[in-house]
Design an enzyme around this catalytic site. Sequence first.
Site, mmCIF file in Angstrom:
data_model
loop_
_atom_site.group_PDB
_atom_site.id
_atom_site.type_symbol
_atom_site.label_atom_id
_atom_site.label_comp_id
_atom_site.label_asym_id
_atom_site.label_seq_id
_atom_site.Cartn_x
_atom_site.Cartn_y
_atom_site.Cartn_z
ATOM 1 N N GLY A 181 0.671 -1.661 0.189
ATOM 2 C CA GLY A 181 -0.175 0.040 0.063
ATOM 3 C C GLY A 181 0.834 1.175 -0.018
ATOM 4 O O GLY A 181 2.149 1.377 -0.505
ATOM 5 N N ARG A 203 -2.625 -7.996 -1.629
ATOM 6 C CA ARG A 203 -3.745 -9.023 -1.555
ATOM 7 C C ARG A 203 -4.094 -9.544 -3.444
ATOM 8 O O ARG A 203 -4.567 -10.245 -3.800
ATOM 9 C CB ARG A 203 -5.576 -7.946 -1.443
ATOM 10 N N ARG A 260 0.848 -3.959 12.679
ATOM 11 C CA ARG A 260 0.708 -3.607 13.741
ATOM 12 C C ARG A 260 0.902 -5.429 14.561
ATOM 13 O O ARG A 260 1.551 -6.519 13.673
ATOM 14 C CB ARG A 260 -1.333 -4.059 13.800
ATOM 15 N N GLU A 289 0.517 -4.255 23.537
ATOM 16 C CA GLU A 289 0.456 -3.282 22.912
ATOM 17 C C GLU A 289 0.473 -2.315 24.929
ATOM 18 O O GLU A 289 -0.780 -2.877 25.177
ATOM 19 C CB GLU A 289 0.790 -1.964 22.113
ATOM 20 N N HIS A 307 5.948 2.002 18.682
ATOM 21 C CA HIS A 307 4.907 2.555 17.961
ATOM 22 C C HIS A 307 5.528 4.164 17.510
ATOM 23 O O HIS A 307 3.779 4.353 17.552
ATOM 24 C CB HIS A 307 3.590 1.977 18.532
#
Length: 341
Positions: A181, A203, A260, A289, A307
């Site tokens: 992306g 995808r 993530r 987290e 993060h």
Amino acid sequence: MLYSNTKPTESMESMESVESSSSSLPKIILLKPPPIFVHFETQFSRHFHFLKAYESPLPLPSFLAAAAADGVAAMFATANGPQITAESVFDHIPSLCCIVSSAVGVDHIDLVECRRRGIVVANAAGVSASDCADFAVGLVVDVFRKVTGGDRFVRSGGWCSDEFRLGRRLGGKTVGIVGLGRIGSAVAKRLHAFNCRILYNSRNKNPSVPYSFYSNVCDMAADSDVLVVCCSLSDETRHLINKEVLTALGKEGIIVNVARGPIIDEKELVRFLLEARIAGAGLDVFEREPSVPQELFSLDNVVLAHHQAGFTEECFQDLFELVKGNFEAFFSNKPLLSPVV
């Protein structure tokens, strides 16, 4: 209506605990303050009036019900806040029409339920892509060249007394990107400049890019020196990087995650690192987290961050403008600037 510090005991008292506000600013519910709100609270508050659930003595359902009675229709959400689902939020505030998230990923929001209820959702799409990509490349370079390891070595006085283990050359390595992306594409562009060969799993195949497409992430891992995880978290991508993928990556392989935490099976990752079954990792995100596996703290081939991949002054300024613009669009009955739903 503002929520007072008087704790009610009955539903009528609950409504009486909501004071009238003289403010004519549009009202927005805040379940937990995102970092961007903490940073720009004064600026945000010039444009909107925030109802802060985290400062209220009311239980969340009562807080939301009181907001619904006041006709509050907007919510500012954060990825590190409560999950926004029918049971936790929507059933208690039928007036809700708009959610703006400070994050790119929206796995903390039940989008299916939002579509069913006609709730529009906006995210931080594109704002942090460049900064996340920079950070991802920084982690790749750090793990290969042992930058923070060298820093610890010098600070501990090891320069004159110990031998420092050599790093590895990044140029010419094969990089497999999981998710091409905005962030993944920016990572690919940067690492291509290092003379790396770029592979990607996504995808769908993108015919406009010159990189080699792999429909199977395990096959891509087998052909890669390093995996960089950039995809969004979903039911399909949860634990996408599992034992089989790590085995395919192999003893010389490195993994970097700026997406993530739950995309990687963290227990398997820790085990592979402890058993030297992969060569190293650069991790900006974790499965639970802010909890980080203690076993990673003693590993010199692992670089840890909190993060923060998308956190720069410039990104925060851009994100402030985007969030403000999304809410202004909603309250003006205009299309959202970065719609998801």
